[in-house]
Enzyme design. Structure first.
Site, PDB file in Angstrom:
ATOM      1  N   GLU A 170       0.676  -1.217  -0.022  1.00 16.56           N
ATOM      2  CA  GLU A 170      -0.008  -0.128  -0.047  1.00 16.56           C
ATOM      3  C   GLU A 170       0.842   1.261   0.079  1.00 16.56           C
ATOM      4  O   GLU A 170       0.532   2.170  -0.617  1.00 16.56           O
ATOM      5  CB  GLU A 170      -0.886   0.086   1.365  1.00 16.56           C
ATOM      6  CG  GLU A 170      -1.962  -1.190   1.305  1.00 16.56           C
ATOM      7  CD  GLU A 170      -1.325  -2.307   2.149  1.00 16.56           C
ATOM      8  OE1 GLU A 170      -2.149  -3.006   2.757  1.00 16.56           O
ATOM      9  OE2 GLU A 170      -0.150  -2.604   2.228  1.00 16.56           O
ATOM     10  N   CYS A 227      -0.287   1.212   7.550  1.00 15.05           N
ATOM     11  CA  CYS A 227      -0.644   1.319   6.254  1.00 15.05           C
ATOM     12  C   CYS A 227      -1.978   2.205   6.107  1.00 15.05           C
ATOM     13  O   CYS A 227      -1.993   3.190   5.287  1.00 15.05           O
ATOM     14  CB  CYS A 227      -0.981   0.079   5.283  1.00 15.05           C
ATOM     15  SG  CYS A 227       0.718  -0.748   4.823  1.00 15.05           S
TER      16      CYS A 227
END
Length: 165
Positions: A67, A94
């Site tokens: 991500e 993330c």
């Protein structure tokens, strides 16, 4: 989601290969990433293991998640308002980056760590930030890219053929 899965194949992680794909409101790809070591840090010089008693010998201290790499590798000014496709529900670290980047929706395939504190914290932050997230229901279970069927000398057929099974 297929692009996230394909990008995951680039990861050198022997245990968990993950990829992420960011699309804008026109469904155009604006970022791709996979889990791996930071730029300039050789994949061969840092550990990929996850069970050593020495934290410095575990991958978690070094690996950049898919991500984060997708956000960092964006091909536009920003990813505000975009949608992130990812195989595994994002961890709390993330989630922070997703929120700060202005992503408005997360579509994930697996939530296998839903009871872990990192995932619970992630969902708590995403909820507070008003970021939607939902499970991806695959309309197709399998794609095969048949590169052998491509005539590389024929310029009218330069992309791989996808077969839905």
């Amino acid at each position: 989601m297929a692009m996230a899965a394909l990008s995951a194949l680039r990861s050198k992680d022997p245990a968990t290969q993950l990829g992420a794909c960011i699309v804008n409101n026109e469904n155009k790809i604006v970022g791709i990433g996979y889990n791996g070591m930071p730029w300039g840090c050789s994949d061969d010089k840092l550990p990929w293991g996850k069970s050593s008693t020495d934290q410095l010998e575990r991958k978690y201290m070094y690996v950049c998640h898919a991500e984060v790499n997708a956000i960092m590798n964006k091909n536009c000014a920003d990813v505000g308002g975009c949608t992130l496709y990812v195989a595994l529900f994002p961890c709390n670290e993330c989630a922070k980056v997703i929120i700060q980047a202005g992503i408005k929706k997360v579509i994930y395939y697996s939530d296998k760590y839903k009871d872990k504190p990192t995932t619970v914290a992630s969902k708590r932050m995403l909820d507070l930030a008003g970021i939607l997230y939902c499970h991806y229901n695959l309309p197709r279970r399998k794609f095969i890219i048949d590169f052998e069927a491509i005539d590389w000398n024929n310029t009218s057929q330069l992309s791989p053929t996808l077969y839905n099974l």
